[in-house]
Enzyme design. Structure first.
Site, PDB file in Angstrom:
ATOM      1  N   LYS A 201       0.853  -1.153   0.120  1.00 33.43           N
ATOM      2  CA  LYS A 201       0.106  -0.118  -0.066  1.00 33.43           C
ATOM      3  C   LYS A 201       0.936   1.282  -0.051  1.00 33.43           C
ATOM      4  O   LYS A 201       1.612   1.629   0.907  1.00 33.43           O
ATOM      5  CB  LYS A 201      -0.825  -0.165   1.164  1.00 33.43           C
ATOM      6  N   LYS A 254      -2.215  -1.534  -3.783  1.00 28.56           N
ATOM      7  CA  LYS A 254      -3.086  -0.346  -3.794  1.00 28.56           C
ATOM      8  C   LYS A 254      -2.053   0.749  -3.881  1.00 28.56           C
ATOM      9  O   LYS A 254      -1.030   1.076  -3.103  1.00 28.56           O
ATOM     10  CB  LYS A 254      -3.839  -0.420  -2.525  1.00 28.56           C
TER      11      LYS A 254
END
Length: 331
Positions: A201, A254
């Site tokens: 992330k 992400k």
């Protein structure tokens, strides 16, 4: 051999031929739809920066769930907006917290719909960070206490599983979060509940609209001490490997659009199911361009989804999930 004996266009001559030789396909079963729930009644409130995405109170959720399941979407990612915030995000692990209440309600209405519970503290803390914050008295600098945060994240995961969540999806990027949550779930009797780890992330500017949706913007500083530097790729392998060793059942990248190389890198290195999160900023960029008539929304969204799959994603979390499901039905 080469042209004119080799003619690559031969296999593109008709739709049937193109379908036969297509290397990458997209199915409604690849899609996970994010939902934002909040306290209150009769609330269906459009998020201004994300046209077509709403906050829902629990009493109006049934109609949305009917549409989702009617389209064949099998899984949702659940985000909660609490009515109480404090320094330790206690609403996140409250047995009657908004996510816990919503999970019970959803499983009541649609027991076969998979509920994936986002596991983080940022939208539940008054400072907007993903863990417990300590301020150094001398320097007045804020520090996110990794290990103290893990204890609260485990409590959150266990409370979510008790409420009926099918999958726990930790997004906090604390070191050791998968191992801690796995141990906590197992000790609480939830050894069969999978963990979908937000493994890679990045500290990304693409999250802007989500922070409006989840009311989770940091009140000071940023998240660069725990989310990844966008310039790093080898570090993504270390993060993913840690999660594999700690017992993750899914890996995730992400954001997705600017990080397809990372999706491909993880796909080549690991055999766990791989998730691409098509985040809020990516959604809003396409929506804004489509509303201006600058792009064909259907075409560009479907092309983007195929891009994620081609890069190696098995599953896609996307705010376009309902639209994609409708378009796939039409096709």
């Amino acid at each position: 051999m080469a042209f004119p004996i080799v003619r690559n266009r031969r296999l593109r001559g008709s739709k049937a031929l193109r379908n036969l030789v297509r290397e990458t396909s997209l199915s409604v079963h690849d899609l996970i739809y994010p939902i934002f729930v909040m306290h209150g009644s009769q609330i269906k409130e459009e998020i201004s920066s994300m046209p077509g995405v709403y906050h829902f109170s629990l009493d109006v959720l049934e109609e949305e769930l009917k549409e989702i399941t009617g389209l064949g979407i099998q899984a949702i990612m659940l985000f909660g907006v609490p009515d109480h915030k404090d320094a330790v995000g206690s609403s996140a692990y409250d047995e009657n917290g908004i996510v816990q209440q919503a999970t019970r309600r959803i499983k009541e209405l649609h027991p076969d719909l998979l509920v994936m519970a986002d596991n983080c503290l940022c939208q539940f803390t008054d400072h907007g960070h993903c863990g417990v914050v300590h301020i150094d008295e001398k320097t007045q600098c804020a520090d996110i206490d990794n290990d103290e945060s893990l204890e609260l994240l485990v409590r959150t995961a266990v409370s979510q599983a008790k409420a009926g969540a099918d999958v726990i999806a930790p997004s906090n990027m604390m070191d050791g979060f998968v191992a801690a949550i796995r141990q906590g779930l197992d000790e609480a009797g939830f050894e069969n509940v999978p963990i979908m780890s937000y493994s890679v992330k990045y500290a990304s500017a693409y999250y802007g609209p989500f922070r409006e949706a989840a009311h989770s913007a940091p009140q000071f500083g940023d998240r660069k001490t725990y989310q990844m530097d966008p310039g790093n790729a080898r570090e993504a392998l270390r993060e993913a490997e840690s999660d594999v060793l700690e017992g993750a059942d899914f890996l995730m990248v992400k954001p997705a659009m600017a990080y397809m190389d990372i999706i491909r890198t993880l796909r080549d290195q690991f055999d766990l199911p791989l998730v691409a999160y098509n985040v809020s900023g990516e959604y809003s960029l396409i929506k804004a361009a489509a509303l201006q008539g600058w792009v064909d929304e259907r075409s560009i969204v479907l092309e983007t989804m195929i891009g994620f799959k081609r890069a190696g994603a098995d599953l896609i979390i996307t705010y376009f999930a309902k639209d994609v499901a409708k378009w796939l039905k039409e096709d």
